[in-house]
Scaffold this active site. Structure first.
Site, mmCIF file in Angstrom:
data_model
loop_
_atom_site.group_PDB
_atom_site.id
_atom_site.type_symbol
_atom_site.label_atom_id
_atom_site.label_comp_id
_atom_site.label_asym_id
_atom_site.label_seq_id
_atom_site.Cartn_x
_atom_site.Cartn_y
_atom_site.Cartn_z
ATOM 1 N N GLU A 182 36.874 42.196 38.420
ATOM 2 C CA GLU A 182 37.947 41.219 38.669
ATOM 3 C C GLU A 182 38.266 40.408 37.417
ATOM 4 O OE1 GLU A 182 39.766 40.810 41.257
ATOM 5 O OE2 GLU A 182 38.709 41.741 42.923
ATOM 6 N N LEU A 233 44.659 40.672 42.583
ATOM 7 C CA LEU A 233 43.443 40.177 41.915
ATOM 8 C C LEU A 233 43.329 38.667 42.078
ATOM 9 C CD1 LEU A 233 43.320 42.245 38.593
ATOM 10 C CD2 LEU A 233 42.330 42.765 40.807
#
Ligand code: TGC
Ligand code: FAD
Length: 395
Positions: A375, A251
């Protein structure tokens, strides 16, 4: 005292007020220009219709791959080996076209190629990375589950060892590229902690389904993944990472690209509304000659400029190896918020025309509603920064 050379001020460019481009190397500028040309010639002419038709323009993938944009900041395995600033510029230009196109590249490179590159063994890298760089193998990344994406530590998807292989059960939700992916990087709870698996599309028990009727990221595919006793060979487990830091490390890569991508979306909106306000005549003068409109345009330029400087410094730190993931959170939070606010304001300045597919701000605005959620939501990033400042997590 030595005489100082006379200094001539350079008039600021409305599209790059602080001449941020002068801080880039020649190679970085060349890469940016090449991607900008692709976006102007190939993405922008088709993207309004693709969004309207809720269709991912998959026909662009071979060209994206031929430009070397997939996993472009990885070294070897047919990847371009660009620096992280270049990767950021790639994201910025692609998202100037549409967040969905940048999403495709983020997922493929940062969320699927990166974990194989960083956590995989040599055999896995040789097997998957060159084909992924060429766009022949498409990936998706399964972390989020129906019960809550912000807290992935609470995942229900699990894998149990059986006769040397792994048996995978569970479901993932809101997965970009899911139904078109040849492989899925799936994160599952095991008795060794969270582990990553490369699930291949024809493994029995693995199925996918598209999520239809979205108002956002309509030019991108979003899917559900289901695992019903999927037997994943031990050779498909990523051996070099264990625990939540595996997916969170991916991420960080994708969030970094998003900080740049959001700038691209904001620039598209600002450019369109700046040009429009100069030709739209109301009350006997161009809209751009009105005080409150000038303030709004100046504010857009200010916010884009600060976001550019933030991402560039982040990129330089990433290239030096000193970037911390909480710094990425600050930029993701700042830049996506900036882009969403600008898109909404640009939509308003376009009046009724602003709701039409003829103009891009409403499309960017709707896309950015996803970008501010995926995200890590804005709140999660505020709390990540807060936790770093205060020395205590407050999720
Ligand atoms: P926490 O205890 O904080 O951390 C666990 C371990 O991970 C390390 N770590 C990180 N490492 C690298 N990068 C990061 N960003 C990291 N964040 C944490 C941490 O140091 C620790 O390591 P260790 O060695 O001590 O074990 O974990 P937590 O369970 O408290 O979670 C914290 C939280 C809330 C920040 C995290 O879970 C989070 O980020 N939640 C948001 C989830 C999220 O962003 N999901 C995104 C799914 S993918 C997606 O949306 C794709 S969109 C694709 C597109 O189309 O572009
Ligand atoms: P939740 O976690 O349920 O959060 C709901 C609300 O609660 C949010 O406002 C959140 O900020 C707030 N909240 C949560 N925790 C706290 C707290 N402690 N304090 C205060 N407020 C809090 N995931 C993948 O794994 N792979 C993908 O490819 C992918 N692609 C996506 C594509 C799209 C178009 C979208 C929309 C999402 C995608 N996601 C993907 C999922 C995305 O990462 C999640 O939606 C996101 O992490 C948020 O999870 P959630 O939707 O379950 O919201």
């Amino acid at each position: 005292m030595s005489a100082q050379a006379p200094v001539t001020a350079i008039e600021p460019d409305a599209m790059d007020f602080y001449n941020v481009r002068s801080l880039l190397t020649e190679d970085e500028r060349d890469i940016q220009d090449a991607v900008a040309r692709f976006v102007d010639e190939k993405v922008i002419p088709v993207i309004g219709d693709a969004f309207d038709q809720h269709r991912f323009p998959k026909e662009l993938v071979p060209e994206i791959a031929a430009l070397g944009l997939l996993g472009c900041n990885l070294d070897g395995y047919d990847c371009a080996g660009l620096n992280h600033v270049c990767y950021g510029l790639v994201c910025q230009e692609l998202e100037r076209g549409d967040s969905g196109i940048r999403s495709f590249v983020s997922v493929q490179g940062s969320l699927c190629m990166y974990p194989i590159y960083a956590y995989g063994n040599e055999e896995q890298k040789q097997k998957f990375l060159p084909g992924m760089a060429r766009g022949e193998i498409i990936g998706c990344f399964g972390l989020t589950e129906p019960d809550g994406g912000s807290d992935p530590g609470n995942m229900k998807t699990n894998a149990v060892k059986k006769d040397g292989d792994w048996v995978l059960n569970g479901a993932k939700m809101w997965i970009t590229n899911g139904t078109i992916a040849d492989i899925a990087i799936v994160w599952a709870a095991t008795d060794e902690g969270v582990r990553g698996f490369i699930v291949e599309k024809d493994m029995p028990g693995y199925t996918t389904r598209d999520i239809h009727k979205k108002f956002s990221l309509r030019a991108s595919i979003t899917s559900e993944l289901f695992f019903d006793n999927v037997r994943v060979p031990a050779a498909n487990m990523l051996p070099n990472v264990k625990g939540l830091k595996g997916p969170l490390g991916c991420l960080t890569q994708a969030r970094y690209g998003i900080t740049w991508g959001a700038i691209g979306a904001a620039i598209a909106c600002y450019k369109e509304v700046l040009e429009y306000s100069k030709v739209r005549v109301l009350f006997g003068r161009p809209l751009s000659h009105t005080q409150t409109v000038q303030r709004r345009l100046a504010d857009m330029s200010r916010r884009i400029t600060t976001a550019q400087l933030l991402s560039l410094q982040l990129g330089r730190m990433k290239d030096e190896g000193t970037m911390h993931h909480t710094q990425v959170s600050m930029a993701k939070w700042n830049n996506v918020r900036m882009a969403l606010d600008i898109a909404r304001d640009a939509r308003d300045l376009l009046g009724a025309g602003g709701i039409s597919v003829e103009f891009s701000p409403i499309r960017h605005m709707l896309n950015l509603e996803s970008v501010i959620t995926y995200e890590g939501t804005e709140t999660i990033h505020e709390l990540i920064v807060g936790g770093q400042l205060c020395g205590a997590q407050a999720f």
